[in-house]
Design an enzyme around this catalytic site. Structure first.
Site, PDB file in Angstrom:
ATOM      1  N   SER A 250     -11.237 -78.794  30.118  1.00  0.00           N
ATOM      2  CA  SER A 250     -10.890 -78.829  28.785  1.00  0.00           C
ATOM      3  C   SER A 250      -9.600 -77.857  28.595  1.00  0.00           C
ATOM      4  CB  SER A 250     -11.794 -78.256  27.921  1.00  0.00           C
ATOM      5  OG  SER A 250     -11.545 -78.431  26.462  1.00  0.00           O
TER       6      SER A 250
ATOM      7  N   ASP B 270     -16.343 -88.724  25.085  1.00  0.00           N
ATOM      8  CA  ASP B 270     -16.002 -87.509  24.892  1.00  0.00           C
ATOM      9  C   ASP B 270     -15.348 -87.463  23.497  1.00  0.00           C
ATOM     10  OD1 ASP B 270     -14.409 -84.978  24.510  1.00  0.00           O
ATOM     11  OD2 ASP B 270     -13.501 -85.029  26.653  1.00  0.00           O
TER      12      ASP B 270
ATOM     13  N   HIS C 264     -18.029 -84.727  26.439  1.00  0.00           N
ATOM     14  CA  HIS C 264     -16.877 -83.576  26.689  1.00  0.00           C
ATOM     15  C   HIS C 264     -17.345 -82.768  28.104  1.00  0.00           C
ATOM     16  CE1 HIS C 264     -13.424 -81.105  26.170  1.00  0.00           C
ATOM     17  NE2 HIS C 264     -14.367 -80.077  26.048  1.00  0.00           N
TER      18      HIS C 264
END
Length: 253
Positions: free
Chosen positions: A103, A201, A231
């Site tokens: 991320s 996601d 995610h």
């Protein structure tokens, strides 16, 4: 990985950083967690366990203000956290590195690789692995109204399903992010890059990995879209894919 007391890196004028390091062969695998995350997460732990078992060098860390590191979260910026990563790589990873970024850690992965290439040449980073990499999320991750709140009030607080605590985005972090966006120009990195992204996601659109692939100068970029993946990409099958991806890069160097 057994829960152990972490090591700490002392720095002049900056918070002490908590980290875990195992020595081994090949490039050091450096894992960069996401926003408001730390090195105790499932992906980091699984990667560290695998590296230790297979004899690969691996480095985990908590950014300043996160996890077991010292410092105040609200005082940190994107470039502060890049500095944390660079300080630990300088201190504990003497040779080539493979950087794995989850991320926001995927944004830091790119910024760190660019800094290392500028300092040491292109051979310092031998591979990058993004997990739902989120470069430029200060641009595409907030509405105009939310950006206005950050700039006018100094912070934005948002409830999140990932933590009991709200996500806090400060003006300092936001401005640091906006000053270090990457997707609108070529990213001059030539190493192999692997981008893993869940098709379900809900936080970082899979399109971001496709934009990143297009922006990278490297000719060796692969994007893997994971059906049903969210995610976190933390299912057993997702983690197996991550380890296999890192293993292939580590053994090709």
């Amino acid at each position: 990985m057994q829960v152990t007391t972490p090591d700490y890196l002392d720095r002049c004028g900056r918070p002490r950083l908590a980290y875990r390091h195992v020595a081994g062969a090949g490039p050091t695998i450096v894992f960069l967690p996401g926003y408001m995350s730390d090195m105790a997460g499932g992906k980091a732990t699984a990667l560290f366990d695998w590296a230790a078992a297979e004899g690969h060098a691996c480095l985990l860390l908590d950014y300043a203000g996160c996890g077991l590191s010292e410092g105040l979260f609200a005082e940190q910026t994107l470039l502060d956290w890049r500095g944390d990563v660079l300080d630990l790589i300088d201190a504990r990873a003497a040779g080539p590195v493979i950087i794995v970024g989850s991320s926001m850690g995927g944004w830091l992965m790119l910024l760190t690789a660019l800094a290392l290439a500028e300092r040491h040449g292109p051979g310092r980073v031998t591979g990058l692995v993004g997990i739902a990499a989120a470069p430029d999320f200060t641009d595409w991750g907030f509405s105009d109204a939310e950006k206005a709140i950050i700039l006018a009030e100094g912070e934005l607080r948002e409830d999140t399903s990932y933590s009991d605590q709200p996500y806090v985005t400060t003006r300092g972090f936001f401005q640091s992010g906006e000053a270090n966006r990457l997707l609108d120009a070529e990213i001059p990195l030539a190493c192999p890059v692997r981008l893993l992204h869940g098709q379900e996601d809900g936080d970082v659109p899979p399109e971001i990995s496709l934009r990143l692939s297009a922006a990278l100068a490297s000719d060796d970029v692969q994007v893997t879209l994971v059906k049903g993946g969210d995610h976190r990409l933390s299912r057993d099958t997702d983690i197996a894919l991550l380890i296999d991806t890192v293993a292939r890069l580590a053994t090709s160097n």
